[in-house]
Scaffold this motif. Structure first.
Motif, PDB file in Angstrom:
ATOM      1  N   ASP A  62       0.826  -1.198   0.000  1.00  0.00           N
ATOM      2  CA  ASP A  62       0.000   0.000   0.000  1.00  0.00           C
ATOM      3  C   ASP A  62       0.862   1.251   0.000  1.00  0.00           C
ATOM      4  N   VAL A  63       0.280   2.334  -0.472  1.00  0.00           N
ATOM      5  CA  VAL A  63       0.946   3.637  -0.395  1.00  0.00           C
ATOM      6  C   VAL A  63       1.054   4.014   1.077  1.00  0.00           C
ATOM      7  N   PHE A  64       2.176   4.592   1.460  1.00  0.00           N
ATOM      8  CA  PHE A  64       2.397   4.997   2.844  1.00  0.00           C
ATOM      9  C   PHE A  64       1.865   6.407   3.053  1.00  0.00           C
ATOM     10  N   TYR A  65       1.022   6.557   4.077  1.00  0.00           N
ATOM     11  CA  TYR A  65       0.487   7.860   4.456  1.00  0.00           C
ATOM     12  C   TYR A  65       1.010   8.196   5.854  1.00  0.00           C
ATOM     13  N   PRO A  66       1.985   9.093   5.953  1.00  0.00           N
ATOM     14  CA  PRO A  66       2.596   9.414   7.251  1.00  0.00           C
ATOM     15  C   PRO A  66       1.583   9.872   8.301  1.00  0.00           C
ATOM     16  N   LYS A  67       0.605  10.677   7.913  1.00  0.00           N
ATOM     17  CA  LYS A  67      -0.373  11.180   8.882  1.00  0.00           C
ATOM     18  C   LYS A  67      -1.186  10.039   9.480  1.00  0.00           C
ATOM     19  N   ARG A  68      -1.539   9.068   8.651  1.00  0.00           N
ATOM     20  CA  ARG A  68      -2.302   7.922   9.162  1.00  0.00           C
ATOM     21  C   ARG A  68      -1.474   7.124  10.166  1.00  0.00           C
ATOM     22  N   MET A  69      -0.198   6.953   9.857  1.00  0.00           N
ATOM     23  CA  MET A  69       0.682   6.237  10.780  1.00  0.00           C
ATOM     24  C   MET A  69       0.786   7.003  12.095  1.00  0.00           C
ATOM     25  N   ALA A  70       0.959   8.304  12.001  1.00  0.00           N
ATOM     26  CA  ALA A  70       1.062   9.119  13.218  1.00  0.00           C
ATOM     27  C   ALA A  70      -0.221   9.031  14.038  1.00  0.00           C
ATOM     28  N   ASP A  71      -1.362   9.082  13.372  1.00  0.00           N
ATOM     29  CA  ASP A  71      -2.639   8.969  14.084  1.00  0.00           C
ATOM     30  C   ASP A  71      -2.751   7.634  14.813  1.00  0.00           C
ATOM     31  N   ARG A  72      -2.318   6.540  14.160  1.00  0.00           N
ATOM     32  CA  ARG A  72      -2.379   5.225  14.814  1.00  0.00           C
ATOM     33  C   ARG A  72      -1.442   5.163  16.007  1.00  0.00           C
ATOM     34  N   ILE A  73      -0.249   5.711  15.849  1.00  0.00           N
ATOM     35  CA  ILE A  73       0.722   5.700  16.948  1.00  0.00           C
ATOM     36  C   ILE A  73       0.178   6.492  18.136  1.00  0.00           C
ATOM     37  N   LEU A  74      -0.510   7.587  17.852  1.00  0.00           N
ATOM     38  CA  LEU A  74      -1.054   8.429  18.913  1.00  0.00           C
ATOM     39  C   LEU A  74      -2.389   7.910  19.453  1.00  0.00           C
TER      40      LEU A  74
END
Length: 109
Positions: free
Chosen positions: A47-59
């Protein structure tokens, strides 16, 4: 970076949020963006990497956008209409229920 010129990174085995730290480290060390993530073992799991989505999951904010995208991929409008009619006619049975559960399971892959 000095020996090989590349413009992005593919982060594999991203089957959970545990790779968030790895994503940050990679970006810091190689100073190149993460372009794609592998969430499974087959090519359709790239999948395409979306940094904001990753940050939201981490937070702990979840990844609602990805969930909605997966739901849309599984959604069949014609089947939904048929199911709606079965429900309205009080004909919804365990086979219909099983079909719905199977669709939900596909979203998790």
């Amino acid at each position: 970076n000095d020996r090989i010129n590349f413009d992005g990174v593919v982060l594999t085995k991203l089957d959970g949020d545990t790779r968030g730290g790895a994503a940050l480290s990679i970006k810091t060390v190689v100073d190149k963006p993460i372009k794609f993530v592998g969430t499974g073992e087959k090519m359709d799991a790239l999948d395409v990497f979306y940094p904001k989505r990753m940050a939201d999951r981490i937070l702990g904010m979840g990844d609602v956008v990805s969930l909605v995208e997966r739901a849309q991929e599984q959604f069949n409008e014609e089947e939904a209409r048929k199911l709606q009619k079965r429900i309205q006619k009080d004909q919804f049975d365990f086979n219909d229920f099983l079909g719905q559960i199977q669709q939900i399971k596909k979203m998790g892959k």
